[in-house]
Design an enzyme around this catalytic site. Structure first.
Site, short mmCIF file in Angstrom:
data_model
loop_
_atom_site.label_atom_id
_atom_site.label_comp_id
_atom_site.label_asym_id
_atom_site.label_seq_id
_atom_site.Cartn_x
_atom_site.Cartn_y
_atom_site.Cartn_z
N ASP A 8 -76.72 26.46 142.35
CA ASP A 8 -77.88 26.06 141.56
C ASP A 8 -78.07 27.19 140.54
OD1 ASP A 8 -80.46 24.94 140.89
OD2 ASP A 8 -81.35 26.52 142.10
N LEU A 9 -78.76 26.92 139.47
CA LEU A 9 -78.95 27.97 138.45
C LEU A 9 -80.31 28.65 138.59
CD1 LEU A 9 -77.98 29.38 135.81
CD2 LEU A 9 -79.10 27.54 134.57
N ASP A 10 -81.36 27.88 138.32
CA ASP A 10 -82.70 28.45 138.27
C ASP A 10 -83.15 28.94 139.64
OD1 ASP A 10 -82.76 27.76 135.63
OD2 ASP A 10 -83.85 25.90 135.93
N THR A 16 -85.00 31.96 135.97
CA THR A 16 -85.63 31.07 135.01
C THR A 16 -86.75 30.29 135.68
OG1 THR A 16 -83.66 29.78 135.40
CG2 THR A 16 -83.94 30.65 133.18
N LYS A 44 -89.54 22.96 141.81
CA LYS A 44 -88.23 23.60 141.74
C LYS A 44 -87.12 22.58 142.00
CE LYS A 44 -89.47 28.36 142.68
NZ LYS A 44 -89.31 29.51 143.61
N GLY A 45 -86.15 22.56 141.11
CA GLY A 45 -85.03 21.64 141.26
C GLY A 45 -85.33 20.22 140.81
N ARG A 48 -87.29 17.43 134.54
CA ARG A 48 -88.43 17.62 133.64
C ARG A 48 -89.43 16.47 133.73
NH1 ARG A 48 -86.38 18.46 127.79
NH2 ARG A 48 -84.93 19.76 128.97
N SER A 115 -76.90 22.29 138.31
CA SER A 115 -78.28 22.54 137.89
C SER A 115 -78.89 21.29 137.31
CB SER A 115 -78.31 23.65 136.82
OG SER A 115 -79.60 23.73 136.26
N ALA A 116 -80.16 21.05 137.66
CA ALA A 116 -80.87 19.90 137.13
C ALA A 116 -81.32 20.14 135.69
CB ALA A 116 -82.08 19.59 138.01
N ASN A 119 -80.97 22.71 130.04
CA ASN A 119 -80.76 23.98 129.32
C ASN A 119 -79.75 24.87 130.04
OD1 ASN A 119 -82.92 23.77 127.17
ND2 ASN A 119 -84.17 23.48 129.00
N LYS A 146 -81.99 15.85 142.28
CA LYS A 146 -82.20 16.40 143.62
C LYS A 146 -83.56 15.88 144.11
CE LYS A 146 -79.97 20.60 141.93
NZ LYS A 146 -80.14 22.02 141.55
N GLU A 170 -78.76 27.33 146.99
CA GLU A 170 -79.99 26.79 146.39
C GLU A 170 -81.22 27.63 146.71
OE1 GLU A 170 -81.76 24.60 144.79
OE2 GLU A 170 -80.28 23.15 144.08
N ASP A 171 -82.24 27.51 145.87
CA ASP A 171 -83.52 28.16 146.16
C ASP A 171 -84.64 27.13 146.40
OD1 ASP A 171 -83.64 27.32 143.43
OD2 ASP A 171 -85.39 28.60 143.16
P1 B16 Z 1 -84.98 21.36 132.14
P2 B16 Z 1 -82.10 24.01 138.82
C1 B16 Z 1 -84.14 22.85 137.55
O1 B16 Z 1 -83.02 23.69 137.54
C2 B16 Z 1 -85.40 23.66 137.75
O2 B16 Z 1 -85.45 24.21 139.06
C3 B16 Z 1 -86.61 22.78 137.57
O3 B16 Z 1 -87.78 23.56 137.71
C4 B16 Z 1 -86.55 22.15 136.17
O4 B16 Z 1 -87.67 21.31 135.95
C5 B16 Z 1 -85.26 21.35 136.05
O5 B16 Z 1 -84.17 22.23 136.27
C6 B16 Z 1 -85.10 20.70 134.69
O6 B16 Z 1 -84.95 21.68 133.71
O7 B16 Z 1 -86.37 21.01 131.79
O8 B16 Z 1 -84.49 22.66 131.52
O9 B16 Z 1 -84.02 20.23 131.90
O10 B16 Z 1 -82.98 24.75 139.80
O11 B16 Z 1 -81.59 22.69 139.33
O12 B16 Z 1 -81.02 24.90 138.24
MG MG Z 2 -83.28 26.25 141.61
#
Ligand code: B16
Ligand code: MG
Length: 219
Positions: A8-10, A16, A44-45, A48, A115-116, A119, A146, A170-171
């Site tokens: 996972d990224l964030d 982030t 988280k995860g 948007r 990553s979801a 960005n 997710k 994952e976090d």
């Molecule tokens: P974006 P991950 C997720 O990333 C974030 O945890 C989550 O908080 C965010 O809303 C989602 O990405 C969408 O991100 O708005 O940049 O498309 O944890 O799956 O890496």
């Molecule tokens: Mg995450």
């Protein structure tokens, strides 16, 4: 036998999660909806648009706005988020991650990103980690977010590996559910009380040790 690590990224590779928190908090306050870190855990995860729905629901306001307005809110949050992540540099890689990636590479094991975030690519580039990843799943091309396992399964498919031979990191609670649903070994970083469905939990990324993970996976 381990074929791949899928990250996972964030909140795992870089924090982030903190920027998502700040950007959602600003929007929620503008809409007069209470927002705190405990509630933020649920986002988280989560994608948007789904995050925005959860926030509006919390303020009992999901019926108050049209789809067009909701899209504007989501764009506003993202514009704020994008300005916050502009400052990201390789110094923002969380402790222990670089070492873990190096250890994985040394063993010839593949690395994927699940990553979801839409960005994700730009964040990886700012961190100087783009080249370390053998595959990145485009969040825009995954139909189910997710906790559905699709994003992790897609990463395994793109790497041509068996999900049973993958380790997911994952976090987020929703992310751990996705990893387990994909039939992978789940490593979680964070609060054990919300991540108890993982196979192995550490408090912070600096505790992520390659040899320990491998040993536990084999047990
Ligand atoms: P974006 P991950 C997720 O990333 C974030 O945890 C989550 O908080 C965010 O809303 C989602 O990405 C969408 O991100 O708005 O940049 O498309 O944890 O799956 O890496
Ligand atoms: Mg995450």
């Amino acid at each position: 036998k381990i074929d791949a690590f899928i990250f996972d990224l964030d909140g795992v590779i870089t924090d982030t999660a903190e920027y998502h928190y700040l950007a959602w908090k600003a929007l929620a306050e503008e809409l007069d909806i209470p927002f705190d870190r405990a509630f933020n855990e649920q986002l988280k995860g989560v994608s948007r648009t789904d995050s925005l729905e959860l926030i509006l629901e919390r303020g009992n306001k999901q019926q108050d706005y049209s789809d067009v307005q909701k899209e504007q809110f989501a764009s506003k949050k993202n514009e704020h988020y994008v300005t916050l992540i502009e400052q990201i540099s390789p110094q923002d890689i969380l402790p222990g991650i670089k070492e873990l990636i190096d250890d994985i590479k040394k063993e010839g094991i593949a690395i994927g990103l699940a990553s979801a975030s839409k960005n994700a690519l730009s964040v990886l580039e700012s961190l100087g980690l783009r080249e370390s990843f053998d595959t990145i799943v485009d969040a825009g091309k995954v139909a189910q977010g997710k906790p559905h396992p699709e994003i992790f399964l897609t990463a395994a498919e793109q790497l041509h590996v068996d999900p049973a031979h993958c380790i997911g990191v994952e976090d987020a609670a929703s992310g751990v559910t996705a990893i387990k649903g994909a039939g992978m070994f789940a490593v979680a970083v964070g609060d054990g009380s919300i991540l108890s469905h993982a196979d192995y939990i550490v408090h912070s990324t600096d505790q992520l040790d390659f040899q320990t993970i491998i040993r536990l996976y084999k047990e």
